[in-house]
Write a protein that holds these residues in place. Structure first.
Motif, PDB file in Angstrom:
ATOM      1  N   ARG A  59       0.842  -1.199   0.000  1.00  0.00           N
ATOM      2  CA  ARG A  59       0.000   0.000   0.000  1.00  0.00           C
ATOM      3  C   ARG A  59       0.876   1.247   0.000  1.00  0.00           C
ATOM      4  NH1 ARG A  59      -1.234   4.074   2.273  1.00  0.00           N
ATOM      5  NH2 ARG A  59       0.123   3.667   4.027  1.00  0.00           N
ATOM      6  N   SER A  60       1.887   1.262   0.857  1.00  0.00           N
ATOM      7  CA  SER A  60       2.791   2.400   0.962  1.00  0.00           C
ATOM      8  C   SER A  60       3.607   2.593  -0.318  1.00  0.00           C
ATOM      9  CB  SER A  60       3.721   2.194   2.160  1.00  0.00           C
ATOM     10  OG  SER A  60       4.616   3.258   2.285  1.00  0.00           O
ATOM     11  N   ALA A  61       4.074   1.493  -0.900  1.00  0.00           N
ATOM     12  CA  ALA A  61       4.863   1.582  -2.136  1.00  0.00           C
ATOM     13  C   ALA A  61       4.014   2.081  -3.308  1.00  0.00           C
ATOM     14  CB  ALA A  61       5.475   0.218  -2.458  1.00  0.00           C
ATOM     15  N   ILE A  62       2.767   1.640  -3.371  1.00  0.00           N
ATOM     16  CA  ILE A  62       1.856   2.125  -4.423  1.00  0.00           C
ATOM     17  C   ILE A  62       1.638   3.622  -4.258  1.00  0.00           C
ATOM     18  CG2 ILE A  62      -0.547   2.078  -5.223  1.00  0.00           C
ATOM     19  CD1 ILE A  62      -0.468  -0.971  -4.669  1.00  0.00           C
ATOM     20  N   GLU A  63       1.404   4.059  -3.036  1.00  0.00           N
ATOM     21  CA  GLU A  63       1.203   5.487  -2.777  1.00  0.00           C
ATOM     22  C   GLU A  63       2.433   6.286  -3.213  1.00  0.00           C
ATOM     23  OE1 GLU A  63      -0.109   8.527   0.814  1.00  0.00           O
ATOM     24  OE2 GLU A  63       0.100   6.402   1.250  1.00  0.00           O
ATOM     25  N   SER A  64       3.623   5.818  -2.867  1.00  0.00           N
ATOM     26  CA  SER A  64       4.855   6.519  -3.256  1.00  0.00           C
ATOM     27  C   SER A  64       5.011   6.569  -4.769  1.00  0.00           C
ATOM     28  CB  SER A  64       6.072   5.827  -2.643  1.00  0.00           C
ATOM     29  OG  SER A  64       6.052   5.945  -1.245  1.00  0.00           O
ATOM     30  N   HIS A  65       4.714   5.467  -5.428  1.00  0.00           N
ATOM     31  CA  HIS A  65       4.834   5.427  -6.891  1.00  0.00           C
ATOM     32  C   HIS A  65       3.863   6.409  -7.541  1.00  0.00           C
ATOM     33  CE1 HIS A  65       5.586   3.941 -10.885  1.00  0.00           C
ATOM     34  NE2 HIS A  65       4.288   3.833 -11.062  1.00  0.00           N
ATOM     35  N   ILE A  66       2.602   6.396  -7.095  1.00  0.00           N
ATOM     36  CA  ILE A  66       1.595   7.302  -7.680  1.00  0.00           C
ATOM     37  C   ILE A  66       1.979   8.754  -7.403  1.00  0.00           C
ATOM     38  CG2 ILE A  66      -0.838   8.012  -7.660  1.00  0.00           C
ATOM     39  CD1 ILE A  66      -0.526   5.285  -8.945  1.00  0.00           C
ATOM     40  N   GLU A  67       2.495   9.046  -6.216  1.00  0.00           N
ATOM     41  CA  GLU A  67       2.931  10.416  -5.910  1.00  0.00           C
ATOM     42  C   GLU A  67       4.031  10.865  -6.865  1.00  0.00           C
ATOM     43  OE1 GLU A  67       4.001  10.320  -1.769  1.00  0.00           O
ATOM     44  OE2 GLU A  67       1.945  10.759  -1.125  1.00  0.00           O
ATOM     45  N   SER A  68       4.987   9.988  -7.157  1.00  0.00           N
ATOM     46  CA  SER A  68       6.063  10.374  -8.076  1.00  0.00           C
ATOM     47  C   SER A  68       5.524  10.587  -9.492  1.00  0.00           C
ATOM     48  CB  SER A  68       7.190   9.346  -8.064  1.00  0.00           C
ATOM     49  OG  SER A  68       6.790   8.144  -8.660  1.00  0.00           O
ATOM     50  N   VAL A  69       4.539   9.789  -9.900  1.00  0.00           N
ATOM     51  CA  VAL A  69       3.930   9.977 -11.220  1.00  0.00           C
ATOM     52  C   VAL A  69       3.151  11.292 -11.246  1.00  0.00           C
ATOM     53  CG1 VAL A  69       2.267   9.051 -12.885  1.00  0.00           C
ATOM     54  CG2 VAL A  69       3.865   7.510 -11.738  1.00  0.00           C
ATOM     55  N   LEU A  70       2.450  11.601 -10.158  1.00  0.00           N
ATOM     56  CA  LEU A  70       1.732  12.881 -10.070  1.00  0.00           C
ATOM     57  C   LEU A  70       2.699  14.050 -10.206  1.00  0.00           C
ATOM     58  CD1 LEU A  70      -0.834  12.152  -7.224  1.00  0.00           C
ATOM     59  CD2 LEU A  70      -1.403  12.996  -9.503  1.00  0.00           C
ATOM     60  N   GLU A  71       3.843  13.964  -9.518  1.00  0.00           N
ATOM     61  CA  GLU A  71       4.831  15.040  -9.573  1.00  0.00           C
ATOM     62  C   GLU A  71       5.416  15.211 -10.974  1.00  0.00           C
ATOM     63  OE1 GLU A  71       7.739  14.312  -6.531  1.00  0.00           O
ATOM     64  OE2 GLU A  71       6.240  14.473  -4.937  1.00  0.00           O
ATOM     65  N   SER A  72       5.499  14.110 -11.723  1.00  0.00           N
ATOM     66  CA  SER A  72       6.054  14.181 -13.076  1.00  0.00           C
ATOM     67  C   SER A  72       5.071  14.802 -14.066  1.00  0.00           C
ATOM     68  CB  SER A  72       6.453  12.783 -13.565  1.00  0.00           C
ATOM     69  OG  SER A  72       5.305  12.040 -13.930  1.00  0.00           O
ATOM     70  N   GLY A  73       3.786  14.873 -13.673  1.00  0.00           N
ATOM     71  CA  GLY A  73       2.766  15.425 -14.557  1.00  0.00           C
ATOM     72  C   GLY A  73       2.247  14.433 -15.575  1.00  0.00           C
TER      73      GLY A  73
END
Length: 118
Positions: A59-73
């Protein structure tokens, strides 16, 4: 649909104040004394000493991955892909004996992650 064709060049983008829920199929297996977890359709894999620990780590790793994708636009292609995959049926051949399957749901609003739940 939770996105619109209002981006540059007609590309889809998540609009402010829009909400989206994205399903992610997660598979777990017990191997060599630890639980391994993988998020299908994401480059995310984890392990834990217990099933609950592996599930929380995933769950935590998915959240981190999605956050990095969000930051990339570049979140819209990922959202579209995950929503399409979420509509596909899971084949019995894809299920390993004794492997728990978990549906994680990523909720986003205003281009931010609201929650990641299992």
């Amino acid at each position: 649909m939770f996105w619109s064709k209002k981006g540059k060049g007609g590309t889809a983008e998540l609009q402010p104040a829009m909400s989206v829920a994205v399903p992610i199929l997660c598979k777990f297996r017990f191997e060599d004394g630890v639980w391994n977890g993988v998020a299908e359709d994401l480059p995310v894999a984890v392990f834990g000493n217990t099933f609950e620990e592996a599930k929380e780590n995933l769950r935590s790793a998915i959240e981190s991955h999605i956050e990095s994708v969000l930051e990339s636009g570049e979140v819209m292609p990922l959202i579209q892909h995950l929503q399409e995959r979420g509509r596909e049926y899971l084949s019995v051949d894809e299920i390993s004996p004794g492997s728990p399957l978990v549906k994680m749901l990523v909720a986003m609003k205003n281009r931010e992650i609201v929650s990641v739940t299992a």
